[in-house]
Design a protein around this motif. Structure first.
Motif, PDB file in Angstrom:
ATOM      1  N   MET A 178      -6.157   1.453  -9.574  1.00 50.70           N
ATOM      2  CA  MET A 178      -5.374   2.087  -8.527  1.00 50.70           C
ATOM      3  C   MET A 178      -6.159   3.221  -7.864  1.00 50.70           C
ATOM      4  SD  MET A 178      -2.645   2.227  -6.748  1.00 50.70           S
ATOM      5  CE  MET A 178      -1.438   1.244  -7.621  1.00 50.70           C
ATOM      6  N   GLU A 179      -6.803   4.021  -8.672  1.00 49.77           N
ATOM      7  CA  GLU A 179      -7.598   5.119  -8.126  1.00 49.77           C
ATOM      8  C   GLU A 179      -8.744   4.592  -7.268  1.00 49.77           C
ATOM      9  OE1 GLU A 179      -9.969   9.148  -9.681  1.00 49.77           O
ATOM     10  OE2 GLU A 179      -9.231   7.661 -11.125  1.00 49.77           O
ATOM     11  N   TYR A 180      -9.406   3.555  -7.742  1.00 48.24           N
ATOM     12  CA  TYR A 180     -10.516   2.961  -6.999  1.00 48.24           C
ATOM     13  C   TYR A 180     -10.028   2.408  -5.657  1.00 48.24           C
ATOM     14  CZ  TYR A 180     -14.689   0.150  -6.069  1.00 48.24           C
ATOM     15  OH  TYR A 180     -15.823  -0.384  -5.490  1.00 48.24           O
ATOM     16  N   LEU A 181      -8.894   1.697  -5.689  1.00 55.73           N
ATOM     17  CA  LEU A 181      -8.333   1.092  -4.477  1.00 55.73           C
ATOM     18  C   LEU A 181      -8.025   2.147  -3.418  1.00 55.73           C
ATOM     19  CD1 LEU A 181      -6.997  -1.511  -3.138  1.00 55.73           C
ATOM     20  CD2 LEU A 181      -4.868  -0.681  -4.148  1.00 55.73           C
ATOM     21  N   LEU A 234       0.835  -1.206   0.000  1.00 50.83           N
ATOM     22  CA  LEU A 234       0.000   0.000   0.000  1.00 50.83           C
ATOM     23  C   LEU A 234       0.864   1.249   0.000  1.00 50.83           C
ATOM     24  CD1 LEU A 234      -2.691   1.473   0.157  1.00 50.83           C
ATOM     25  CD2 LEU A 234      -2.652   1.136   2.651  1.00 50.83           C
ATOM     26  N   PHE A 235       1.942   1.232   0.778  1.00 48.72           N
ATOM     27  CA  PHE A 235       2.880   2.355   0.795  1.00 48.72           C
ATOM     28  C   PHE A 235       3.468   2.587  -0.593  1.00 48.72           C
ATOM     29  CE2 PHE A 235       7.393   3.565   1.045  1.00 48.72           C
ATOM     30  CZ  PHE A 235       7.263   4.838   1.583  1.00 48.72           C
ATOM     31  N   LEU A 236       3.901   1.527  -1.252  1.00 48.15           N
ATOM     32  CA  LEU A 236       4.464   1.663  -2.596  1.00 48.15           C
ATOM     33  C   LEU A 236       3.409   2.153  -3.584  1.00 48.15           C
ATOM     34  CD1 LEU A 236       6.748  -1.510  -2.871  1.00 48.15           C
ATOM     35  CD2 LEU A 236       7.473   0.862  -2.577  1.00 48.15           C
ATOM     36  N   PHE A 237       2.184   1.656  -3.466  1.00 50.71           N
ATOM     37  CA  PHE A 237       1.109   2.127  -4.335  1.00 50.71           C
ATOM     38  C   PHE A 237       0.919   3.637  -4.191  1.00 50.71           C
ATOM     39  CE2 PHE A 237      -1.183  -2.231  -4.199  1.00 50.71           C
ATOM     40  CZ  PHE A 237      -0.460  -2.677  -5.285  1.00 50.71           C
ATOM     41  N   ARG A 238       0.889   4.089  -2.961  1.00 53.58           N
ATOM     42  CA  ARG A 238       0.671   5.531  -2.724  1.00 53.58           C
ATOM     43  C   ARG A 238       1.836   6.362  -3.271  1.00 53.58           C
ATOM     44  NH1 ARG A 238      -3.760   6.787   0.035  1.00 53.58           N
ATOM     45  NH2 ARG A 238      -4.634   5.407   1.634  1.00 53.58           N
ATOM     46  N   GLU A 239       3.044   5.899  -3.065  1.00 54.33           N
ATOM     47  CA  GLU A 239       4.204   6.641  -3.558  1.00 54.33           C
ATOM     48  C   GLU A 239       4.194   6.716  -5.084  1.00 54.33           C
ATOM     49  OE1 GLU A 239       6.756   8.319  -1.883  1.00 54.33           O
ATOM     50  OE2 GLU A 239       5.272   8.072  -0.263  1.00 54.33           O
ATOM     51  N   ALA A 240       3.965   5.588  -5.731  1.00 53.58           N
ATOM     52  CA  ALA A 240       3.989   5.565  -7.188  1.00 53.58           C
ATOM     53  C   ALA A 240       2.812   6.312  -7.788  1.00 53.58           C
ATOM     54  CB  ALA A 240       4.006   4.121  -7.681  1.00 53.58           C
ATOM     55  N   SER A 241       1.660   6.263  -7.132  1.00 52.37           N
ATOM     56  CA  SER A 241       0.457   6.889  -7.688  1.00 52.37           C
ATOM     57  C   SER A 241       0.575   8.406  -7.758  1.00 52.37           C
ATOM     58  CB  SER A 241      -0.775   6.498  -6.870  1.00 52.37           C
ATOM     59  OG  SER A 241      -0.724   7.082  -5.571  1.00 52.37           O
ATOM     60  N   LYS A 242       1.515   8.979  -7.019  1.00 51.73           N
ATOM     61  CA  LYS A 242       1.725  10.427  -7.083  1.00 51.73           C
ATOM     62  C   LYS A 242       2.129  10.864  -8.488  1.00 51.73           C
ATOM     63  CE  LYS A 242       3.257  10.640  -2.242  1.00 51.73           C
ATOM     64  NZ  LYS A 242       4.435  10.855  -1.345  1.00 51.73           N
ATOM     65  N   SER A 243       2.724   9.958  -9.241  1.00 57.68           N
ATOM     66  CA  SER A 243       3.174  10.282 -10.596  1.00 57.68           C
ATOM     67  C   SER A 243       2.184   9.848 -11.674  1.00 57.68           C
ATOM     68  CB  SER A 243       4.540   9.641 -10.871  1.00 57.68           C
ATOM     69  OG  SER A 243       5.531  10.209 -10.037  1.00 57.68           O
TER      70      SER A 243
END
Length: 289
Positions: A191-194, A72-81
């Motif tokens: 990703m946005e939905y999650l 989840l941490f990695l998802f949040r970090e990557a989703s910033k881009s």
């Protein structure tokens, strides 16, 4: 900027991790979490790979809550881009097809890959998977202090009494529970939905504390009933049956089965067990388009 981010969870064997990085870094943005208890030299890697994002936030405990928090941490970090795709693998994975083939296949198929089947699953122990979250488990307590030992004993006794008297923790209201593989490819909409679901349901993740292998439940439950375009297919080749490890650590004897699989990746590999199979697969995939 690349359209695809690959998120890698690493805990051992720096040589193998660097082999994976070298085979992916030219075509993808890499986000790598290194277990806090690992001997991997994070500073050395930062120096060698300035374009790769490295983190070391969690002491990841097998079957425990940190196996949810880390991806989840990695998802949040990557989703910033705001990538088009997010691929979650471990550092014991090896890509089976070329980088170009990965990009081409994702563009053509235009979907997420999430193995997500409704519980109870007949092939899963512990009440088809429900007891993974409805019983209290000791997974998150790993220390050897007197307090840790006492805590484990208390939780273990609670679990025994839950089974004896058929007492279960309540499930999160308003969702149907699904289970599947930890390793996924998420398109931007998934990703946005999650992340939106988790932000709107802050108590949801807490229901997975003191659970067992809920890394195969939390994301799958959220996306299992979403309207996001998803393929219920594995992205990795795995051998759960042959042993002696489960899943099996793949060896040169497995080579033909591996390369004939339709998957993006295979796991798990360990170059301390069999280096030949790793190099043979990479040589093959890098010679094809």
């Amino acid at each position: 900027m690349n359209e695809i981010a690959i998120l890698i969870i690493a805990h051992k064997n720096q040589e193998q991790l660097e082999l994976l990085i070298n085979n992916l870094v030219s075509d993808f943005d890499l986000y790598i979490h290194i277990d806090t208890k690992s001997t991997i030299n994070k500073e050395e890697l930062i120096s060698k790979y300035p374009n790769v994002k490295f983190y070391s936030k969690y002491n990841i405990i097998w079957s425990g809550y940190t196996q949810i928090l880390c991806p989840l941490f990695l998802f949040r970090e990557a989703s910033k881009s705001k990538y088009q795709y997010y691929i979650l693998i471990s550092a014991q994975d090896i890509p089976l097809i070329s980088n170009e083939a990965i990009k081409r296949r994702l563009k053509e198929e235009d979907t997420s890959y999430v193995v997500s089947d409704k519980l109870p699953l007949p092939q899963w122990k512990f009440n088809g998977g429900f007891d993974r979250v409805q019983l209290f488990w000791e997974s998150d307590v790993v220390g050897n202090s007197l307090w840790d030992k006492l805590k484990r004993k208390v939780i273990c006794n609670i679990k025994k009494n839950q089974r004896k008297y058929n007492l279960r923790r309540p499930l999160y209201k308003g969702v149907e529970y699904y289970g599947g593989s930890t390793w996924v490819i998420l398109r931007y909409d998934a990703m946005e939905y999650l992340l939106n679901f988790i932000d709107k349901n802050p108590k949801y993740l807490k229901t997975f504390k003191y659970s067992y292998c809920a890394d195969e439940l939390w994301l799958q439950t959220i996306l299992g009933t979403s309207d996001c375009k998803t393929k219920n297919e594995h992205i990795t080749y795995l051998d759960w049956f042959t042993g002696p490890e489960y899943p099996r650590t793949l060896r040169i004897d497995d080579y033909d089965a591996i390369i004939n699989s339709p998957h993006f990746f295979a796991r798990k590999f360990d170059i301390d067990v069999d280096k030949e199979v790793v190099h043979k697969i990479l040589e093959r995939r890098n010679s094809t388009i």
